[in-house]
Design a protein around this motif. Structure first.
Motif, PDB file in Angstrom:
ATOM      1  N   ILE A  42      29.848  28.524 106.968  1.00  0.00           N
ATOM      2  CA  ILE A  42      29.246  28.513 108.216  1.00  0.00           C
ATOM      3  C   ILE A  42      28.061  27.708 108.569  1.00  0.00           C
ATOM      4  CG2 ILE A  42      27.649  30.477 109.660  1.00  0.00           C
ATOM      5  CD1 ILE A  42      29.196  32.726 108.069  1.00  0.00           C
ATOM      6  N   GLN A  43      28.257  26.948 109.917  1.00  0.00           N
ATOM      7  CA  GLN A  43      27.062  25.897 109.909  1.00  0.00           C
ATOM      8  C   GLN A  43      26.008  26.609 110.820  1.00  0.00           C
ATOM      9  OE1 GLN A  43      27.570  23.013 108.735  1.00  0.00           O
ATOM     10  NE2 GLN A  43      29.678  22.352 108.658  1.00  0.00           N
ATOM     11  N   MET A  44      24.901  26.027 110.414  1.00  0.00           N
ATOM     12  CA  MET A  44      23.745  26.430 111.545  1.00  0.00           C
ATOM     13  C   MET A  44      23.955  25.885 112.727  1.00  0.00           C
ATOM     14  SD  MET A  44      22.020  28.739 109.899  1.00  0.00           S
ATOM     15  CE  MET A  44      20.630  28.646 111.093  1.00  0.00           C
ATOM     16  N   PRO A  45      24.047  26.460 113.952  1.00  0.00           N
ATOM     17  CA  PRO A  45      24.049  25.843 115.165  1.00  0.00           C
ATOM     18  C   PRO A  45      22.952  24.956 115.469  1.00  0.00           C
ATOM     19  CG  PRO A  45      24.577  28.239 115.226  1.00  0.00           C
ATOM     20  CD  PRO A  45      23.614  27.893 113.906  1.00  0.00           C
ATOM     21  N   ALA A  46      23.215  23.918 116.293  1.00  0.00           N
ATOM     22  CA  ALA A  46      22.494  23.042 116.969  1.00  0.00           C
ATOM     23  C   ALA A  46      22.590  23.074 118.421  1.00  0.00           C
ATOM     24  CB  ALA A  46      22.555  21.757 116.273  1.00  0.00           C
ATOM     25  N   TRP A  47      21.937  22.136 119.001  1.00  0.00           N
ATOM     26  CA  TRP A  47      21.717  22.086 120.488  1.00  0.00           C
ATOM     27  C   TRP A  47      23.193  21.958 121.124  1.00  0.00           C
ATOM     28  CZ3 TRP A  47      17.306  18.425 122.373  1.00  0.00           C
ATOM     29  CH2 TRP A  47      16.073  18.862 121.953  1.00  0.00           C
ATOM     30  N   ASN A  48      23.955  21.292 120.540  1.00  0.00           N
ATOM     31  CA  ASN A  48      25.398  20.944 121.050  1.00  0.00           C
ATOM     32  C   ASN A  48      26.200  22.444 121.116  1.00  0.00           C
ATOM     33  OD1 ASN A  48      28.333  19.984 121.090  1.00  0.00           O
ATOM     34  ND2 ASN A  48      27.499  17.988 120.828  1.00  0.00           N
ATOM     35  N   GLU A  49      26.040  22.904 119.868  1.00  0.00           N
ATOM     36  CA  GLU A  49      26.854  24.053 119.839  1.00  0.00           C
ATOM     37  C   GLU A  49      26.136  25.203 120.763  1.00  0.00           C
ATOM     38  OE1 GLU A  49      28.604  24.755 115.516  1.00  0.00           O
ATOM     39  OE2 GLU A  49      26.604  23.687 115.474  1.00  0.00           O
ATOM     40  N   HIS A 100      19.042  29.249 128.296  1.00  0.00           N
ATOM     41  CA  HIS A 100      18.741  27.895 127.918  1.00  0.00           C
ATOM     42  C   HIS A 100      17.897  27.460 126.966  1.00  0.00           C
ATOM     43  CE1 HIS A 100      15.172  27.111 130.150  1.00  0.00           C
ATOM     44  NE2 HIS A 100      15.309  28.178 130.570  1.00  0.00           N
ATOM     45  N   MET A 101      16.728  28.246 126.509  1.00  0.00           N
ATOM     46  CA  MET A 101      15.943  28.118 125.754  1.00  0.00           C
ATOM     47  C   MET A 101      16.222  27.670 124.195  1.00  0.00           C
ATOM     48  SD  MET A 101      13.187  28.042 127.315  1.00  0.00           S
ATOM     49  CE  MET A 101      11.896  27.964 126.055  1.00  0.00           C
ATOM     50  N   ASN A 102      17.380  27.782 123.748  1.00  0.00           N
ATOM     51  CA  ASN A 102      17.989  27.602 122.360  1.00  0.00           C
ATOM     52  C   ASN A 102      18.574  26.255 122.528  1.00  0.00           C
ATOM     53  OD1 ASN A 102      20.090  27.956 123.764  1.00  0.00           O
ATOM     54  ND2 ASN A 102      21.021  29.773 122.424  1.00  0.00           N
ATOM     55  N   THR A 103      18.357  25.380 123.487  1.00  0.00           N
ATOM     56  CA  THR A 103      19.110  24.191 123.533  1.00  0.00           C
ATOM     57  C   THR A 103      18.384  23.018 124.410  1.00  0.00           C
ATOM     58  OG1 THR A 103      21.302  22.944 123.767  1.00  0.00           O
ATOM     59  CG2 THR A 103      20.977  24.752 125.148  1.00  0.00           C
ATOM     60  N   GLY A 104      18.687  21.868 123.976  1.00  0.00           N
ATOM     61  CA  GLY A 104      18.169  21.000 124.822  1.00  0.00           C
ATOM     62  C   GLY A 104      19.197  20.259 125.557  1.00  0.00           C
ATOM     63  N   ASP A 105      20.550  20.361 125.229  1.00  0.00           N
ATOM     64  CA  ASP A 105      21.690  19.858 125.655  1.00  0.00           C
ATOM     65  C   ASP A 105      22.101  20.601 127.126  1.00  0.00           C
ATOM     66  OD1 ASP A 105      21.643  18.165 123.730  1.00  0.00           O
ATOM     67  OD2 ASP A 105      23.493  18.777 122.650  1.00  0.00           O
ATOM     68  N   LYS A 106      21.336  20.135 128.225  1.00  0.00           N
ATOM     69  CA  LYS A 106      21.567  21.054 129.348  1.00  0.00           C
ATOM     70  C   LYS A 106      21.079  20.154 130.644  1.00  0.00           C
ATOM     71  CE  LYS A 106      16.820  23.056 128.447  1.00  0.00           C
ATOM     72  NZ  LYS A 106      16.157  24.351 127.855  1.00  0.00           N
ATOM     73  N   ALA A 107      21.308  20.553 131.529  1.00  0.00           N
ATOM     74  CA  ALA A 107      21.234  19.922 132.793  1.00  0.00           C
ATOM     75  C   ALA A 107      20.610  20.687 133.862  1.00  0.00           C
ATOM     76  CB  ALA A 107      22.613  19.614 133.435  1.00  0.00           C
ATOM     77  N   PHE A 108      19.602  20.035 134.551  1.00  0.00           N
ATOM     78  CA  PHE A 108      18.874  21.221 135.639  1.00  0.00           C
ATOM     79  C   PHE A 108      19.079  20.442 136.837  1.00  0.00           C
ATOM     80  CE2 PHE A 108      14.872  22.112 138.138  1.00  0.00           C
ATOM     81  CZ  PHE A 108      14.825  23.652 137.603  1.00  0.00           C
TER      82      PHE A 108
END
Length: 221
Positions: free
Chosen positions: A41-48, A70-78
């Motif tokens: 089990i991998q620790m999730p990162a922004w991508n996931e 959205h607060m758990n990731t920086g991989d997002k669009a606004f």
């Protein structure tokens, strides 16, 4: 071309017992890989999390904006006051029914929905793990006429456990799914050369398209 011609010559009908034995060994290989992929089990990162947030938004809120998560990731669009996942949607689309079943099973069992880490791990196993197993099985079947079964099984194990496919099979990225669908499309077209069936090219086209839907750079290759 000559090698493919030899492959066609070597794919003559085999005794039923031989085919059954090969199927059993491929099933054992698939089960072993599924177990291996489920143990890590991998620790999730922004991508996931970006993909996971889209899955949650669709299942829990019926929308594609991820404003609530959205607060758990920086991989997002606004755009226009809303946050969106910036990932190709192929993985998330397959994750929607998986997460829906996960939530329904939790509700029936009277338990809370798994937390983010466990939910992402479950989605990764169901999408990346299962599709990588399917890729390995197809690879073995493709190689048997060329190398014989022992070497084909060896190459399947080497790819499934000894290459970069292993970590990606445990992560909610798009790499495993896009690789599996693209190779499945190739395998179907190779099969079509012998069978001249009607459904193989159609399904191959669908799978190749899904590969691009999962990882857009695939379309550039």
């Amino acid at each position: 071309m000559a090698s493919f011609a030899r492959m066609d010559e070597q794919t003559s009908p085999r005794p039923a017992s031989a085919g059954e034995g090969q199927g059993q060994r491929q099933l054992l290989l698939a089960l072993a890989l599924l177990l291996a992929y489920g143990l890590f089990i991998q620790m999730p990162a922004w991508n996931e999390y970006s993909r996971y947030d889209l899955v949650r938004a669709v299942v829990e809120e019926g929308r594609t904006t991820i404003d609530s998560f959205h607060m758990n990731t920086g991989d997002k669009a606004f755009k226009d006051g809303h946050y969106y996942s910036d990932k190709a949607p192929g993985t998330a689309i397959l994750g929607i029914p998986v997460y829906g079943v996960l939530k329904a099973a939790s509700a029936l069992g009277g338990t809370p929905t798994p937390d983010e880490v466990d939910a992402v791990a479950a989605l990764a196993w169901a999408i990346s793990g299962l599709t990588t197993v399917a890729l390995v099985v197809l690879l073995v079947r493709f190689l048997i006429p060329i190398t014989g079964e022992p070497w084909a099984l060896f190459m399947g194990v080497a790819f499934g456990l000894g290459s970069i496919a292993f970590p990606f099979a445990t992560m909610l990225f798009g790499h495993a799914l896009s690789a599996a669908t693209l190779f499945a499309a190739f395998w179907l077209l190779h099969r079509w050369r012998r069978t001249a069936g009607r459904w193989e090219p159609v399904l191959a086209g669908f799978l190749a398209g899904w590969s691009v839907l999962t990882e857009i750079p695939v379309g550039l290759g």
